[in-house]
Design a protein around this motif. Structure first.
Motif, mmCIF file in Angstrom:
data_model
loop_
_atom_site.group_PDB
_atom_site.id
_atom_site.type_symbol
_atom_site.label_atom_id
_atom_site.label_comp_id
_atom_site.label_asym_id
_atom_site.label_seq_id
_atom_site.Cartn_x
_atom_site.Cartn_y
_atom_site.Cartn_z
ATOM 1 N N ALA A 141 0.839 -1.191 0.000
ATOM 2 C CA ALA A 141 0.000 0.000 0.000
ATOM 3 C C ALA A 141 0.878 1.246 0.000
ATOM 4 O O ALA A 141 1.814 1.351 0.804
ATOM 5 C CB ALA A 141 -0.904 0.008 1.222
ATOM 6 N N LYS A 170 -7.397 2.373 -3.488
ATOM 7 C CA LYS A 170 -6.678 2.129 -2.236
ATOM 8 C C LYS A 170 -5.165 2.280 -2.396
ATOM 9 O O LYS A 170 -4.418 2.045 -1.450
ATOM 10 C CB LYS A 170 -6.995 0.725 -1.710
ATOM 11 C CG LYS A 170 -8.454 0.525 -1.346
ATOM 12 C CD LYS A 170 -8.689 -0.881 -0.814
ATOM 13 C CE LYS A 170 -10.142 -1.084 -0.439
ATOM 14 N NZ LYS A 170 -10.401 -2.467 0.065
ATOM 15 N N THR A 187 -3.054 0.410 -3.845
ATOM 16 C CA THR A 187 -2.502 -0.873 -3.429
ATOM 17 C C THR A 187 -2.193 -1.743 -4.634
ATOM 18 O O THR A 187 -2.933 -1.744 -5.618
ATOM 19 C CB THR A 187 -3.499 -1.602 -2.511
ATOM 20 O OG1 THR A 187 -3.703 -0.813 -1.334
ATOM 21 C CG2 THR A 187 -2.982 -2.970 -2.111
#
Length: 120
Positions: free
Chosen positions: A23, A75, A77
């Protein structure tokens, strides 16, 4: 401050699967490509897989058909799903990304690394 935070990794038997996650956190304006590299003891760091912001992917020949890279842009990610793992996949795996921060400064960032060990 922009950081890449990795999770996953560990010990798995040959033929098994593992999932690595990374992340990007901090003041991110744009997240361009994201990817995974690995480095085995005594060897140079090598590209494993890479994914662009548009979803285009690139894989090392040694992992094609076994590893899948994906990303969640909402996100920030990137995921590396590893299957049919072999002992030669044993290495430290590093996330990296090309990121533009809120000051419009672009840099390549690296995660701290996560260990993957494939052994019976």
């Amino acid at each position: 401050q922009v950081q890449l935070v990795e999770s996953g990794g560990g010990l798995v038997q040959p033929g098994g699967s593992l999932r690595l996650s990374c992340a990007a956190t901090g003041s991110i304006r744009n997240l361009y490509y994201m990817g995974w590299y690995r480095q085995a003891p005594g060897k140079q760091r090598e590209l494993v897989a890479q994914i662009t912001s548009g979803g285009g992917t690139n894989y090392a020949d040694s992992v094609k058909g076994r590893f899948t890279i994906s990303r969640d842009n909402a996100k920030n990610t990137v995921i590396l799903q590893m299957s049919s793992l072999k002992p030669e996949d044993t290495a430290n795996y590093y996330c990296n990304a090309d990121i533009q921060d809120h000051r419009l400064s672009s840099s390549i960032y690296w995660g701290q690394g996560t260990r993957v060990t494939v052994s019976s």
